[in-house]
Design an enzyme around this catalytic site. Sequence first.
Site, PDB file in Angstrom:
ATOM      1  N   CYS A   1     -28.893  61.073  78.749  1.00 25.19           N
ATOM      2  CA  CYS A   1     -29.152  62.443  78.307  1.00 25.19           C
ATOM      3  C   CYS A   1     -30.216  62.465  77.216  1.00 25.19           C
ATOM      4  CB  CYS A   1     -27.863  63.073  77.798  1.00 25.19           C
ATOM      5  SG  CYS A   1     -27.000  62.087  76.583  1.00 25.19           S
TER       6      CYS A   1
ATOM      7  N   ARG B   1     -12.775  49.983  70.417  1.00 28.21           N
ATOM      8  CA  ARG B   1     -11.799  51.073  70.527  1.00 28.21           C
ATOM      9  C   ARG B   1     -10.416  50.536  70.179  1.00 28.21           C
ATOM     10  NH1 ARG B   1     -13.266  52.890  76.721  1.00 28.21           N
ATOM     11  NH2 ARG B   1     -15.512  53.193  76.457  1.00 28.21           N
ATOM     12  N   GLY B   2      -9.734  51.204  69.267  1.00 21.48           N
ATOM     13  CA  GLY B   2      -8.381  50.795  68.912  1.00 21.48           C
ATOM     14  C   GLY B   2      -8.352  49.369  68.412  1.00 21.48           C
TER      15      GLY B   2
END
Length: 259
Positions: free
Chosen positions: A87, A227-228
């Site tokens: 994007c 993550r985590g």
Amino acid sequence: MNHKGCPDEYPISLIINGFEIAVFQLTKYDLEDWTYGYLFSEGFIQEASDIESILINEEMGSIHVSLSSHFDEEQVFSKKKHYTAGCGRGVTFFSMTDVKNFDRVASDKSYQLSYLLKKRSEFAQNSDLYLETGGMHGACIIDEEGMLAIREDIGRHNAVDKIIGYAIRKRLQPERLILLTTGRVSYEMLSKAAKFGFPVIGSRTAATKQAVQLAKFLNIEVIGYLRGKMATVYTSAGRVINDVTAELPLERSIEGGNS
């Protein structure tokens, strides 16, 4: 049902010494930082003082830059453009061969995985535009004191340019900084990190095979899926210490394909 606002993006023309380089899709925040960062990442400037002036006209969708040195437009436009994926599509003038000629990164600083995971969480909690819209990318610098500086944009590479521009304007030294990004680490993202000299780049998602190959060549540590209590260290520069769990696989081969 909770409704988030839509993320903004606008076409903005970058003009250097009267010559238009390209039109970029950008979010209208921290455009001065983006200008410094993009021009540095693409080799138009070497330091902040190379820019004499920047005139940002949001209404007209233009950024006019005056460089202190001569700008050879023929040399620039003779180079092949590489359009970036994802994007907020951008353009880079560096090929993978060009990036391999960058200086190898030197840093003896190492980090515990628990520290990186904690800072990734702080980054997410303080990404205001993402929290407002649910549709923004972010880039974050962590300094030696653990302080975070965050920039956001519709495009992941634009966000990285913005945070690099911030670092250049603040005259930060890269050797003991960490770069975190919400986006995939592709070769052009890795090239931006390498050009500034970040020794560590981490992401909440994957790195491409091409980016990892370049990172190994340039001695940059690349960490994905922060993550985590989870992480994947794609490289072997020795800058990440696994203090989370002995069972957590910190490194894996991706020679067979992209992640």
